[in-house]
Design a protein around this motif. Structure first.
Motif, PDB file in Angstrom:
ATOM      1  N   PRO A   1      21.695  72.795 -85.421  1.00 53.57           N
ATOM      2  CA  PRO A   1      23.133  72.634 -85.706  1.00 53.57           C
ATOM      3  C   PRO A   1      23.390  72.200 -87.149  1.00 53.57           C
ATOM      4  O   PRO A   1      22.593  71.480 -87.742  1.00 53.57           O
ATOM      5  N   VAL A   2      24.517  72.662 -87.676  1.00 56.48           N
ATOM      6  CA  VAL A   2      24.946  72.302 -89.035  1.00 56.48           C
ATOM      7  C   VAL A   2      26.301  71.606 -88.945  1.00 56.48           C
ATOM      8  O   VAL A   2      27.225  72.112 -88.295  1.00 56.48           O
ATOM      9  N   ILE A   3      26.407  70.458 -89.597  1.00 57.30           N
ATOM     10  CA  ILE A   3      27.683  69.739 -89.671  1.00 57.30           C
ATOM     11  C   ILE A   3      28.237  69.914 -91.079  1.00 57.30           C
ATOM     12  O   ILE A   3      27.529  69.669 -92.070  1.00 57.30           O
ATOM     13  N   ASN A   4      29.489  70.336 -91.149  1.00 57.28           N
ATOM     14  CA  ASN A   4      30.170  70.487 -92.430  1.00 57.28           C
ATOM     15  C   ASN A   4      30.583  69.096 -92.928  1.00 57.28           C
ATOM     16  O   ASN A   4      31.457  68.451 -92.349  1.00 57.28           O
ATOM     17  N   ALA A   5      29.975  68.673 -94.017  1.00 59.41           N
ATOM     18  CA  ALA A   5      30.296  67.351 -94.589  1.00 59.41           C
ATOM     19  C   ALA A   5      31.228  67.497 -95.795  1.00 59.41           C
ATOM     20  O   ALA A   5      31.254  66.637 -96.673  1.00 59.41           O
ATOM     21  N   GLY A   6      32.005  68.602 -95.802  1.00 57.36           N
ATOM     22  CA  GLY A   6      32.952  68.866 -96.875  1.00 57.36           C
ATOM     23  C   GLY A   6      32.581  70.117 -97.629  1.00 57.36           C
ATOM     24  O   GLY A   6      31.520  70.162 -98.258  1.00 57.36           O
ATOM     25  N   ASP A   7      33.438  71.160 -97.526  1.00 55.68           N
ATOM     26  CA  ASP A   7      33.164  72.415 -98.259  1.00 55.68           C
ATOM     27  C   ASP A   7      34.316  72.715 -99.210  1.00 55.68           C
ATOM     28  O   ASP A   7      35.404  73.098 -98.817  1.00 55.68           O
ATOM     29  N   GLY A   8      34.035  72.531-100.501  1.00 57.72           N
ATOM     30  CA  GLY A   8      35.024  72.810-101.539  1.00 57.72           C
ATOM     31  C   GLY A   8      36.369  72.184-101.230  1.00 57.72           C
ATOM     32  O   GLY A   8      36.444  71.043-100.771  1.00 57.72           O
ATOM     33  N   GLY A   9      37.428  72.939-101.457  1.00 56.74           N
ATOM     34  CA  GLY A   9      38.773  72.449-101.177  1.00 56.74           C
ATOM     35  C   GLY A   9      39.258  72.886 -99.808  1.00 56.74           C
ATOM     36  O   GLY A   9      40.458  73.026 -99.582  1.00 56.74           O
TER      37      GLY A   9
END
Ligand code: CP
Length: 295
Positions: free
Chosen positions: A118-126
């Motif tokens: 699994p991958v958790i998005n810890a902030g992608d760009g704006g």
């Protein structure tokens, strides 16, 4: 376990369950101190972070697990040209879960399509920041006692502020939410968020550039930093960076139980003198963030 790229991948029931688990972790931390024993979290941070990376790492240690990773793109093979897809496939050989921050919108999603973990998005760009949203929801629930029936003002850089986009999406699920969008014209909420979240879900909202005029209405004021790193023009950033500075005099018309939030880091948007105001919740928000990434 599954990836978390966008907060709307969680149902309202799942979010409520996560809020309940967060409260239980605070009440009974020992119950959880070995739940990740023998597991490894890879923190792949291609963009700077203090709170998000350290809260993931602290949480993993507190759950009895281990952490590996990098805190800047320069110390990874991305600096030699490796793709996000290949990085995700590679890290899947070493770890059990990935937390990824990346300056490009959609990079954690690409990683999730290529990783076998699994991958958790810890902030992608704006774009999005779903784990900050769990923190923000838990802060609002803890401070206001509810997630419904309130007026929430978002102030500052609503264009590039990924925490704003994710929190508006999550709040759109709750009844009686009114949204007030306070920004200069240049930093207005992106049209896709306005259309796909606010209009589609019939959430009452209004847009203004005048913070003082709406202050008396607000139950929650969510301040944001102007995101220097997303600007193409230094001149434009310098012109807009101090559009809003929350000072004590601006709070005279605010409700006595206003909850002042900020995902941090703060630059100039909130005067340091407000930190001692009981309505300032932004450092409590950091503390709640450590609990929420345990989840
Ligand atoms: N709120 C937040 O994302 O902070 P960091 O950039 O320090 O992780």
């Amino acid at each position: 376990m599954r990836s978390l790229i966008d907060i709307l991948e969680l149902s309202t029931e799942e979010i409520d369950q996560l809020m309940a688990t967060a409260a239980d972790i605070i009440a009974n931390p020992k119950k959880y101190c070995e739940v990740a024993k023998g597991k490894k979290l890879a923190t792949l941070f291609f963009e700077p972070s203090t709170r998000t990376r350290l809260s993931f790492e602290a949480a993993m240690y507190e759950l009895g697990g281990n952490v590996l990773g990098f805190s800047e793109a320069q110390s990874s093979s991305a600096s030699k040209g490796e793709s996000v897809a290949d990085t995700a496939k590679t890290v899947s050989c070493y770890a059990d879960i990935i937390a990824m921050r990346h300056p490009k919108e959609g990079a954690p999603y690409v990683a999730s399509l290529n990783a076998s973990i699994p991958v958790i998005n810890a902030g992608d760009g704006g774009h999005n920041h779903p784990t900050q949203t769990l923190t923000d929801l838990f802060t609002i629930q803890s401070e206001k006692g509810r997630l419904a029936n309130m007026t929430v003002g978002f102030c500052g850089d609503l264009k590039f502020g990924r925490t704003v986009h994710s929190l508006i999406a999550a709040l759109s699920r709750y009844v009686g939410i009114n949204i007030v969008l306070i920004s200069p014209t240049e930093l207005k909420l992106p049209e896709y968020v306005r259309r796909d979240i606010l209009v589609k879900n019939r959430i009452p909202y209004k847009e203004t550039n005048n913070l003082e005029s709406v202050m008396p209405e607000l139950d929650v004021l969510y301040m944001t930093r102007v995101q220097k790193e997303r600007f193409f023009s230094e001149e434009e950033y310098l012109r807009l960076k101090d559009s809003y500075i929350l000072t004590e005099d601006k709070l005279t018309a605010a409700k006595s139980d206003l909850c002042i939030m900020h995902p941090l880091p703060r630059v100039n948007e909130i005067s340091v003198s407000i930190d001692k105001d009981p309505r300032a919740c932004y450092f409590k928000q950091v503390l709640y963030g450590n609990i929420c990434v345990w989840l």
